[in-house]
Design a protein around this motif. Structure first.
Motif, PDB file in Angstrom:
ATOM      1  N   TRP A  28       0.843  -1.211   0.000  1.00  0.00           N
ATOM      2  CA  TRP A  28       0.000   0.000   0.000  1.00  0.00           C
ATOM      3  C   TRP A  28       0.867   1.246   0.000  1.00  0.00           C
ATOM      4  N   LEU A  29       1.896   1.297   0.863  1.00  0.00           N
ATOM      5  CA  LEU A  29       2.789   2.457   0.921  1.00  0.00           C
ATOM      6  C   LEU A  29       3.543   2.635  -0.392  1.00  0.00           C
ATOM      7  N   PHE A  30       3.980   1.504  -0.987  1.00  0.00           N
ATOM      8  CA  PHE A  30       4.719   1.591  -2.243  1.00  0.00           C
ATOM      9  C   PHE A  30       3.844   2.147  -3.360  1.00  0.00           C
ATOM     10  N   LEU A  31       2.606   1.639  -3.476  1.00  0.00           N
ATOM     11  CA  LEU A  31       1.722   2.114  -4.539  1.00  0.00           C
ATOM     12  C   LEU A  31       1.317   3.568  -4.348  1.00  0.00           C
ATOM     13  N   VAL A  32       1.113   3.971  -3.098  1.00  0.00           N
ATOM     14  CA  VAL A  32       0.800   5.384  -2.838  1.00  0.00           C
ATOM     15  C   VAL A  32       1.960   6.266  -3.257  1.00  0.00           C
ATOM     16  N   GLY A  33       3.194   5.829  -2.907  1.00  0.00           N
ATOM     17  CA  GLY A  33       4.370   6.616  -3.295  1.00  0.00           C
ATOM     18  C   GLY A  33       4.528   6.687  -4.805  1.00  0.00           C
ATOM     19  N   GLU A  34       4.303   5.562  -5.472  1.00  0.00           N
ATOM     20  CA  GLU A  34       4.410   5.562  -6.925  1.00  0.00           C
ATOM     21  C   GLU A  34       3.363   6.460  -7.563  1.00  0.00           C
ATOM     22  N   ARG A  35       2.138   6.473  -6.994  1.00  0.00           N
ATOM     23  CA  ARG A  35       1.102   7.349  -7.549  1.00  0.00           C
ATOM     24  C   ARG A  35       1.476   8.811  -7.367  1.00  0.00           C
ATOM     25  N   ILE A  36       2.041   9.156  -6.200  1.00  0.00           N
ATOM     26  CA  ILE A  36       2.455  10.552  -5.974  1.00  0.00           C
ATOM     27  C   ILE A  36       3.561  10.930  -6.942  1.00  0.00           C
ATOM     28  N   ARG A  37       4.495   9.998  -7.168  1.00  0.00           N
ATOM     29  CA  ARG A  37       5.604  10.300  -8.074  1.00  0.00           C
ATOM     30  C   ARG A  37       5.142  10.410  -9.523  1.00  0.00           C
ATOM     31  N   ALA A  38       4.175   9.550  -9.922  1.00  0.00           N
ATOM     32  CA  ALA A  38       3.738   9.542 -11.320  1.00  0.00           C
ATOM     33  C   ALA A  38       2.735  10.643 -11.625  1.00  0.00           C
ATOM     34  N   GLY A  39       2.082  11.148 -10.608  1.00  0.00           N
ATOM     35  CA  GLY A  39       1.080  12.179 -10.837  1.00  0.00           C
ATOM     36  C   GLY A  39      -0.299  11.733 -10.370  1.00  0.00           C
ATOM     37  N   MET A  40      -1.082  12.717  -9.950  1.00  0.00           N
ATOM     38  CA  MET A  40      -2.397  12.424  -9.405  1.00  0.00           C
ATOM     39  C   MET A  40      -3.371  12.010 -10.510  1.00  0.00           C
ATOM     40  N   PRO A  41      -4.309  11.137 -10.164  1.00  0.00           N
ATOM     41  CA  PRO A  41      -5.323  10.751 -11.149  1.00  0.00           C
ATOM     42  C   PRO A  41      -6.306  11.887 -11.376  1.00  0.00           C
ATOM     43  N   SER A  42      -7.114  11.745 -12.374  1.00  0.00           N
ATOM     44  CA  SER A  42      -8.138  12.745 -12.672  1.00  0.00           C
ATOM     45  C   SER A  42      -9.501  12.058 -12.622  1.00  0.00           C
ATOM     46  N   PRO A  43     -10.418  12.592 -11.843  1.00  0.00           N
ATOM     47  CA  PRO A  43     -10.305  13.770 -10.961  1.00  0.00           C
ATOM     48  C   PRO A  43      -9.448  13.471  -9.730  1.00  0.00           C
ATOM     49  N   PRO A  44      -8.889  14.494  -9.074  1.00  0.00           N
ATOM     50  CA  PRO A  44      -7.948  14.308  -7.954  1.00  0.00           C
ATOM     51  C   PRO A  44      -8.553  13.564  -6.766  1.00  0.00           C
ATOM     52  N   TRP A  45      -9.877  13.673  -6.556  1.00  0.00           N
ATOM     53  CA  TRP A  45     -10.467  13.009  -5.381  1.00  0.00           C
ATOM     54  C   TRP A  45     -10.344  11.493  -5.448  1.00  0.00           C
ATOM     55  N   LEU A  46     -10.078  10.928  -6.655  1.00  0.00           N
ATOM     56  CA  LEU A  46      -9.886   9.487  -6.766  1.00  0.00           C
ATOM     57  C   LEU A  46      -8.675   9.009  -5.959  1.00  0.00           C
ATOM     58  N   PHE A  47      -7.687   9.919  -5.774  1.00  0.00           N
ATOM     59  CA  PHE A  47      -6.501   9.529  -5.009  1.00  0.00           C
ATOM     60  C   PHE A  47      -6.869   9.233  -3.556  1.00  0.00           C
ATOM     61  N   GLU A  48      -7.687  10.130  -2.952  1.00  0.00           N
ATOM     62  CA  GLU A  48      -8.111   9.901  -1.568  1.00  0.00           C
ATOM     63  C   GLU A  48      -8.995   8.651  -1.453  1.00  0.00           C
ATOM     64  N   VAL A  49      -9.888   8.492  -2.431  1.00  0.00           N
ATOM     65  CA  VAL A  49     -10.746   7.295  -2.422  1.00  0.00           C
ATOM     66  C   VAL A  49      -9.894   6.028  -2.574  1.00  0.00           C
ATOM     67  N   ASP A  50      -8.891   6.116  -3.439  1.00  0.00           N
ATOM     68  CA  ASP A  50      -7.999   4.972  -3.659  1.00  0.00           C
ATOM     69  C   ASP A  50      -7.290   4.584  -2.366  1.00  0.00           C
ATOM     70  N   GLN A  51      -6.737   5.570  -1.668  1.00  0.00           N
ATOM     71  CA  GLN A  51      -6.041   5.276  -0.414  1.00  0.00           C
ATOM     72  C   GLN A  51      -6.983   4.673   0.632  1.00  0.00           C
ATOM     73  N   LEU A  52      -8.186   5.240   0.740  1.00  0.00           N
ATOM     74  CA  LEU A  52      -9.152   4.729   1.712  1.00  0.00           C
ATOM     75  C   LEU A  52      -9.566   3.296   1.383  1.00  0.00           C
ATOM     76  N   ALA A  53      -9.792   3.025   0.088  1.00  0.00           N
ATOM     77  CA  ALA A  53     -10.156   1.660  -0.311  1.00  0.00           C
ATOM     78  C   ALA A  53      -9.033   0.684   0.004  1.00  0.00           C
ATOM     79  N   GLY A  54      -7.781   1.128  -0.204  1.00  0.00           N
ATOM     80  CA  GLY A  54      -6.644   0.265   0.121  1.00  0.00           C
ATOM     81  C   GLY A  54      -6.574  -0.043   1.606  1.00  0.00           C
ATOM     82  N   LEU A  55      -6.862   0.954   2.452  1.00  0.00           N
ATOM     83  CA  LEU A  55      -6.860   0.717   3.901  1.00  0.00           C
ATOM     84  C   LEU A  55      -7.989  -0.230   4.310  1.00  0.00           C
ATOM     85  N   ILE A  56      -9.150  -0.070   3.669  1.00  0.00           N
ATOM     86  CA  ILE A  56     -10.250  -1.005   3.951  1.00  0.00           C
ATOM     87  C   ILE A  56      -9.852  -2.423   3.536  1.00  0.00           C
ATOM     88  N   GLY A  57      -9.135  -2.535   2.413  1.00  0.00           N
ATOM     89  CA  GLY A  57      -8.660  -3.847   1.967  1.00  0.00           C
ATOM     90  C   GLY A  57      -7.734  -4.494   2.988  1.00  0.00           C
TER      91      GLY A  57
END
Length: 370
Positions: A28-57
């Motif tokens: 989870w930490l690695f993928l979050v870091g890679e997403r920050i390095r590669a650029g935020m998704p569009s729309p940006p709120w998907l990034f927060e949803v993505d992180q929350l879904a990963g924590l629920i997982g």
């Protein structure tokens, strides 16, 4: 999916789940870091949803032993918007394939592939085409499912082998009980035939000399005590583990003949080259015992010749020949049928029948093996 059986988590289960959880956190930490390095998704709120879904997982992973199918379906739903849930989804899919029916596993696998279409529709700018995303999902999830199938069938083979071992142990116990039943038949038949012989002598010869009556009464008393002892041994073995009943050997053959001598004329000749193996010696003892019992019943007073000889090269030969008696019949024959089975189980051969002189002959060959 209702009524699923939970898999208990022992000490090893806790250790495995803890290690998997640690790997999932790292992923989870690695993928979050890679997403920050590669650029935020569009729309940006998907990034927060993505992180929350990963924590629920991460939390769903702890439910995989009790509710693996439900947890996997929830993770699949979250994977439509999350890439950080990839590792927990793989663990949950693996758990379903290993522990749930194949039909359920196939359904979960199909749902996980269908989530790829929704993910690509929501996030088409991830750099993969729809076909590329689908191929990647098929390969990755297919590898996880294949690994799960391998583990599943390996466990089934181990369980089947354990079941076969249990069944073989049960068959061995059953064979031991049948052997014990034959021992009881042979042992008590021998004792009771002696009792019948000498009790009959007392009944029909009340005018016999006192010393003969006393000797016959002594045999009745001795055999009654031995029969009671044998019964106590049998009962103790039935209460205890099978196989503890004392087994006769060739060394006990002379004692058997001496016990049967009162009222019978027996000639014993033993010429064995070396120590007779335990199994063959026990079988030979039972053959002689049954033959003497039959001779006492059906050829009372007739001479009996017992011959046992052989060696490692030619095997063990047993012959019991009785002369003609008042009763030339063989009774029910159950004892001889039992001897045939016993001899066959020992790897030998048994033959019996009347002789030209009107007597009876029991012959057997036994291998010189333990």
């Amino acid at each position: 999916m209702a009524g699923e059986k939970a898999v208990r988590r022992g000490a090893r289960g806790w250790a495995v789940d803890t290690v998997l959880f640690a790997f999932a956190v790292f992923a989870w930490l690695f993928l979050v870091g890679e997403r920050i390095r590669a650029g935020m998704p569009s729309p940006p709120w998907l990034f927060e949803v993505d992180q929350l879904a990963g924590l629920i997982g991460l939390g769903l992973m702890w439910l995989r032993r009790r509710w693996p199918t439900q947890a996997a379906v929830a993770a699949i739903a979250l994977s439509t918007v999350s890439e950080t849930i990839a590792f927990p989804l793989g663990v949950l899919l693996f758990a379903v394939v290993v522990h749930r029916p194949l039909r359920t596993a196939a359904l979960v696998y199909g749902l996980s592939l269908s989530a790829t279409f929704v993910y690509w529709a929501l996030r088409p700018d991830e750099g993969f085409s729809l076909l590329g995303s689908l191929v990647f999902s098929v390969v990755l999830l297919g590898a996880i499912a294949g690994w799960g199938l391998f583990v599943r069938y390996r466990r089934q083979l181990r369980a089947r082998a354990a079941e076969q071992e249990r069944a073989e142990r049960e068959r061995a116990r059953q064979r031991a009980r049948e052997e014990l039943a034959r021992e009881v038949h042979d042992l008590l038949g021998h004792r009771l035939s002696l009792l019948s012989l000498h009790a009959g002598a007392i009944e029909y010869r009340p005018d016999a000399p006192p010393e003969e009556l006393a000797r016959a009464a002594g045999v009745v008393r001795e055999q009654s005590q031995l029969a009671m002892r044998d019964l106590r041994e049998v009962v103790s073995v039935l209460r205890a583990p099978i196989g503890e009943l004392p087994q006769p050997t060739m060394a006990d053959l002379r004692d058997l003949v001496e016990e049967a001598r009162p009222g019978m004329r027996i000639d014993l000749a033993v010429d064995a080259d070396g120590e007779v193996p335990e199994r063959s010696g026990r079988t030979a003892y039972r053959i002689v015992q049954e033959a003497l019992t039959n001779a006492r019943k059906h050829a009372e007073g007739a001479p009996v010749a017992v011959t046992v000889d052989g060696g490692p090269d030619e095997g063990l030969r047993v012959a019991v020949r009785s002369g003609p008696g008042a009763d030339s019949g063989t009774g029910s024959g159950h004892g001889l049928i039992g001897l045939e089975e016993r001899t066959s189980l020992a790897g030998g051969r048994l033959a019996y029948g009347p002789t030209a002189e009107g007597g009876w002959l029991v012959e057997a060959w036994l291998p010189w093996t333990a």
